[in-house]
Design an enzyme around this catalytic site. Structure first.
Site, PDB file in Angstrom:
ATOM      1  N   LEU A  25       0.817  -1.218   0.000  1.00  0.00           N
ATOM      2  CA  LEU A  25       0.000   0.000   0.000  1.00  0.00           C
ATOM      3  C   LEU A  25       0.846   1.261   0.000  1.00  0.00           C
ATOM      4  O   LEU A  25       0.442   2.299  -0.510  1.00  0.00           O
ATOM      5  CB  LEU A  25      -0.934   0.015   1.214  1.00  0.00           C
ATOM      6  CG  LEU A  25      -1.975  -1.106   1.279  1.00  0.00           C
ATOM      7  CD1 LEU A  25      -2.735  -1.029   2.593  1.00  0.00           C
ATOM      8  CD2 LEU A  25      -2.932  -1.010   0.096  1.00  0.00           C
ATOM      9  N   GLY A  26       2.022   1.188   0.604  1.00  0.00           N
ATOM     10  CA  GLY A  26       2.879   2.370   0.659  1.00  0.00           C
ATOM     11  C   GLY A  26       4.119   2.075   1.476  1.00  0.00           C
ATOM     12  O   GLY A  26       4.219   1.069   2.177  1.00  0.00           O
ATOM     13  N   GLU A  27       5.107   2.979   1.384  1.00  0.00           N
ATOM     14  CA  GLU A  27       6.316   2.816   2.166  1.00  0.00           C
ATOM     15  C   GLU A  27       6.928   4.176   2.433  1.00  0.00           C
ATOM     16  O   GLU A  27       6.675   5.169   1.737  1.00  0.00           O
ATOM     17  CB  GLU A  27       7.326   1.916   1.454  1.00  0.00           C
ATOM     18  CG  GLU A  27       7.758   2.373   0.083  1.00  0.00           C
ATOM     19  CD  GLU A  27       8.663   1.343  -0.588  1.00  0.00           C
ATOM     20  OE1 GLU A  27       9.657   0.944   0.064  1.00  0.00           O
ATOM     21  OE2 GLU A  27       8.377   0.940  -1.719  1.00  0.00           O
ATOM     22  N   GLY A  28       7.702   4.225   3.507  1.00  0.00           N
ATOM     23  CA  GLY A  28       8.367   5.462   3.898  1.00  0.00           C
ATOM     24  C   GLY A  28       9.624   5.142   4.666  1.00  0.00           C
ATOM     25  O   GLY A  28      10.148   4.022   4.618  1.00  0.00           O
ATOM     26  N   GLY A  29      10.102   6.151   5.431  1.00  0.00           N
ATOM     27  CA  GLY A  29      11.366   5.987   6.134  1.00  0.00           C
ATOM     28  C   GLY A  29      11.320   4.940   7.230  1.00  0.00           C
ATOM     29  O   GLY A  29      12.355   4.399   7.615  1.00  0.00           O
ATOM     30  N   MET A  30      10.126   4.638   7.744  1.00  0.00           N
ATOM     31  CA  MET A  30      10.033   3.691   8.849  1.00  0.00           C
ATOM     32  C   MET A  30       9.776   2.267   8.380  1.00  0.00           C
ATOM     33  O   MET A  30       9.992   1.316   9.128  1.00  0.00           O
ATOM     34  CB  MET A  30       8.935   4.111   9.822  1.00  0.00           C
ATOM     35  CG  MET A  30       9.195   5.470  10.465  1.00  0.00           C
ATOM     36  SD  MET A  30       8.004   5.851  11.754  1.00  0.00           S
ATOM     37  CE  MET A  30       8.559   4.736  13.030  1.00  0.00           C
ATOM     38  N   VAL A  33       3.743  -0.481   4.446  1.00  0.00           N
ATOM     39  CA  VAL A  33       2.392  -0.870   4.834  1.00  0.00           C
ATOM     40  C   VAL A  33       1.823  -1.760   3.733  1.00  0.00           C
ATOM     41  O   VAL A  33       1.806  -1.379   2.560  1.00  0.00           O
ATOM     42  CB  VAL A  33       1.490   0.349   5.056  1.00  0.00           C
ATOM     43  CG1 VAL A  33       0.083  -0.102   5.437  1.00  0.00           C
ATOM     44  CG2 VAL A  33       2.061   1.254   6.143  1.00  0.00           C
ATOM     45  N   LYS A  48       1.802  -3.143   9.040  1.00  0.00           N
ATOM     46  CA  LYS A  48       2.916  -2.200   8.937  1.00  0.00           C
ATOM     47  C   LYS A  48       4.188  -2.920   9.362  1.00  0.00           C
ATOM     48  O   LYS A  48       4.301  -3.381  10.509  1.00  0.00           O
ATOM     49  CB  LYS A  48       2.689  -0.976   9.807  1.00  0.00           C
ATOM     50  CG  LYS A  48       3.748   0.102   9.618  1.00  0.00           C
ATOM     51  CD  LYS A  48       3.449   1.335  10.450  1.00  0.00           C
ATOM     52  CE  LYS A  48       4.421   2.465  10.146  1.00  0.00           C
ATOM     53  NZ  LYS A  48       4.184   3.110   8.858  1.00  0.00           N
ATOM     54  N   ASP A 148       4.530  12.824  15.628  1.00  0.00           N
ATOM     55  CA  ASP A 148       4.815  12.909  14.191  1.00  0.00           C
ATOM     56  C   ASP A 148       3.539  13.189  13.395  1.00  0.00           C
ATOM     57  O   ASP A 148       3.251  12.518  12.411  1.00  0.00           O
ATOM     58  CB  ASP A 148       5.481  11.620  13.710  1.00  0.00           C
ATOM     59  CG  ASP A 148       6.237  11.818  12.391  1.00  0.00           C
ATOM     60  OD1 ASP A 148       6.532  12.987  12.056  1.00  0.00           O
ATOM     61  OD2 ASP A 148       6.523  10.822  11.709  1.00  0.00           O
TER      62      ASP A 148
END
Length: 651
Positions: A25-30, A33, A48, A148
């Site tokens: 579904l998505g991804e980031g620095g952490m 998902v 997650k 955050d």
């Protein structure tokens, strides 16, 4: 399995023996998902994968243990605006141990994607912001900070509701002790620099740090840009620490002053200068979200006064509050010796219609929920929404004298009969006595109780304190200062008035509780030896209705009450007969010094009433107003609403 160095999960992998990954579904620095299928309960979920905390060794083990501990605490949060956590665990990939969270699967769009299309309409920003503040209220009450708040952590569902993501994750990754490089560890910054409060950047976040971040987010929602522009993280952090943000209206056209006030309050450097808590912020945002209906032609005023050179601003309605289902305004009204010195509510913008009569003066454009004249009429005290922006004003010079706001905000003020002393109380019990001329604090005490109303006795020898849901009444010596008597009463008190002779006490409650109503009793005196262990005062409940305002006529023969059921005039003794003047909900009221005129504030504006005929004689302004007070000479009326504080010269 996970890709080397990237910490990435793959489609089809099973986490925790039951969650099969279906699609990214998505991804980031952490981390990432994934949409997944819970094969035990046969339902879709979101997983997650927190790859940020992957790795071995003692530091990695400690970080993962802390994350799992914090996630278990966060999982206790149950709120419609917070994504529900169903499960958590760790997956051992052979080389890495990676924590994961299992959450409800929510369809929608992140605010980061929404913002790529530009600013959002103001009603959407207010509504979404209020929902985020609701979620923060739930978390802060549970002792959990988000740390955050940013667009990518806010999801807007297809139905328009808000879901806040990632509660507790930033906290989980934060080192347990302060260090010189507290901002960074395991390769990332705790929080996002573009939205980080100054105290968080220094390594000491608190709940109001989340409100600062929400202020940055609201700024971005209504202007399409962040409050500070910088090329990198260090530049953003430096700006938050040292620069003052611009007003949103200077960045985008069509933003009303009330929005400037709200956002700039959130972006103050000192946490205690922001809103006291997320609940107060949610209320303020809801006042911005609800448009008020214009006055009906059938209700045309006898005379109407206008702000100089203005056209009617876009009307907005009062926010829904705990105090009153009809007007949705929270009130505090205090009357001493028959003169209203404090009338309060949370109202909204009023439409001020032009007329031939003198224009009102505008003291401030900041939202005003309380106004009070000093006995000599030379000084005006104002309190803003949630107790922020409290100030003393020079009436003749129309300029600010002293800034009063401090700590968690001012809940109530009262001038002494000689006008030399101003009592200011905070909701959490701190009472300060100030020199009216200078604003300097001369004495301070801790009552230990929630204080919502404070009054001086007619001779100035005693301070009367009460307030909140706890049924108590306290007397204090303002010279020492120290308590002289504290007693239980039959109800919580949100409004209070003392008769001119000091012998009768009228009090009311505007909270949604069984004690809502209007009460009358003999006043306790400093000579009483009564304590909280003694039986409650003998009181008589006159009505069971949300009471927002009470005031004694200076002649002492009558008193007025206002609330959800309208405006009423009562005989003081012996039987307290009553006359209903209007059924319109009333937020605040004040008698003129000669007792012949009664001023009221409410959702229909500020009106003047003849106390003998019970007829309206003038409408000073239409739209929702929160506060009203007569000047001691009877020549002027002050009123407050979400657009500021106004003064009408009557003659």
């Amino acid at each position: 399995m996970f890709e080397t160095g990237g910490g990435m999960a793959v489609q089809g992998q099973i986490f925790g023996g039951r969650y099969r990954l279906v699609g990214l579904l998505g991804e980031g620095g952490m981390g990432q998902v994934w949409e997944a299928q819970d094969e035990t309960l046969d339902r879709p979920v979101a997983v997650k994968v927190v790859s940020l905390l992957a790795g071995g060794g003692s530091r990695g083990d400690e970080a993962r243990a802390r994350f799992l501990r914090e996630a278990r605490i966060t999982a206790k949060l149950q709120h419609p605006a917070i994504v529900t956590i169903h499960d958590l665990g760790e997956t051992d990939t052979g080389t890495d141990k990676v924590p994961f969270l299992v959450m409800e699967l929510v369809r929608g769009e992140g605010l980061d994607a929404t913002l790529r299309r530009g600013p959002v309409p103001l009603p959407d920003a207010a509504r979404w912001g209020a929902h985020i503040a609701d979620a923060l209220t739930e978390a802060h009450d549970a002792g959990i900070m988000h740390r955050d708040i940013k667009p990518s952590n806010i999801l807007i569902t297809p139905s328009g509701t808000v879901k806040v993501l990632d509660f507790g994750i930033a906290r989980a990754a934060d080192p347990p002790v302060a260090t010189a490089d507290r901002l960074t560890q395991t390769g990332f910054i705790v929080g996002t620099p573009q939205y980080m409060a100054p105290e968080q950047a220094r390594g000491f976040p608190e709940p109001r740090s989340d409100l600062y971040a929400l202020g940055c987010l609201l700024f971005e929602l209504i202007t399409g840009r962040l409050p500070f522009q910088a090329p990198d993280a260090v530049g953003h952090l430096t700006a938050h620490l040292t620069e003052e943000p611009p007003a949103p209206s200077s960045m985008a056209p069509g933003i009303p002053p009330a929005w400037d006030d709200l956002v700039l309050t959130l972006l103050r450097k000192a946490p205690d200068r922001r809103y006291p808590d997320a609940s107060a912020l949610a209320q303020a945002l809801r006042r911005l979200d609800r448009p008020a209906e214009p006055a009906s032609p059938a209700d045309a005023p006898t005379r109407t006064l206008a702000a100089p050179g203005t056209s009617p601003p876009p009307p907005r309605a009062a926010a829904p509050g705990r105090s009153n289902a009809s007007t949705g305004v929270r009130r505090r009204t205090l009357v001493i010796g028959g003169l209203a010195v404090l009338g309060a509510a949370a109202g909204a913008t009023a439409a001020l219609w032009p007329d031939k009569h003198p224009d009102p003066d505008r003291f401030t454009s900041r939202g005003t929920t309380s106004v009070a004249f000093s006995p000599d009429g030379k000084t005006l005290a104002t309190i803003g929404t949630a107790g922020v922006d409290a100030a003393l004003w020079d009436v003749a010079g129309r300029k600010a004298i002293t800034d009063l706001a401090s700590g968690s905000g001012i809940s109530t003020v009262a001038f002494s009969p000689d006008g030399k002393t101003l009592a200011t109380a905070q909701v959490y019990g701190e009472l300060q006595l100030r020199d009216t001329a200078t604003g300097v604090v001369t004495a301070q005490l801790e009552s230990g109780y929630y204080v919502q109303v404070v009054a001086f006795s007619p001779d100035g020898s005693t301070l009367i304190l009460s307030g909140g849901s706890r049924p108590w009444l306290g007397l204090w010596n303002p010279v020492t200062p120290k308590p002289t008597a504290i007693t239980d009463i039959a109800h919580g008190t949100t409004v209070l008035a003392l008769s001119p002779d000091g012998k009768t006490l009228v009090s009311g409650n505007s909270d949604e509780s069984t004690s809502a109503g209007l009460w009358v009793s003999d006043a306790i005196t400093p000579g009483d030896s009564r304590t909280s262990e003694d039986p409650p005062l003998h009181e008589r409940r006159l009505i069971q209705d949300y009471t927002n305002a009470v005031a004694f006529n200076p002649d002492g023969k009558t008193f007025a009450s206002g609330g959800q059921g309208g405006l009423r005039l009562w005989n003081t003794a012996p039987d307290h007969t009553v006359t209903a003047i209007t059924a319109d909900p009333t937020s605040a009221l004040a008698f003129s010094p000669d007792g012949k005129t009664l001023a009221t504030a409410g959702k229909d504006g500020i009106r003047l009433w003849d106390t003998a005929t019970h007829q309206a004689t003038a409408t000073l302004a239409t739209g929702a107003f929160a506060a009203v007070a007569f000047s001691p000479d009877g020549r002027a009326v002050a009123g407050g609403n979400d657009d500021g504080c106004w003064l009408w010269n009557l003659r």
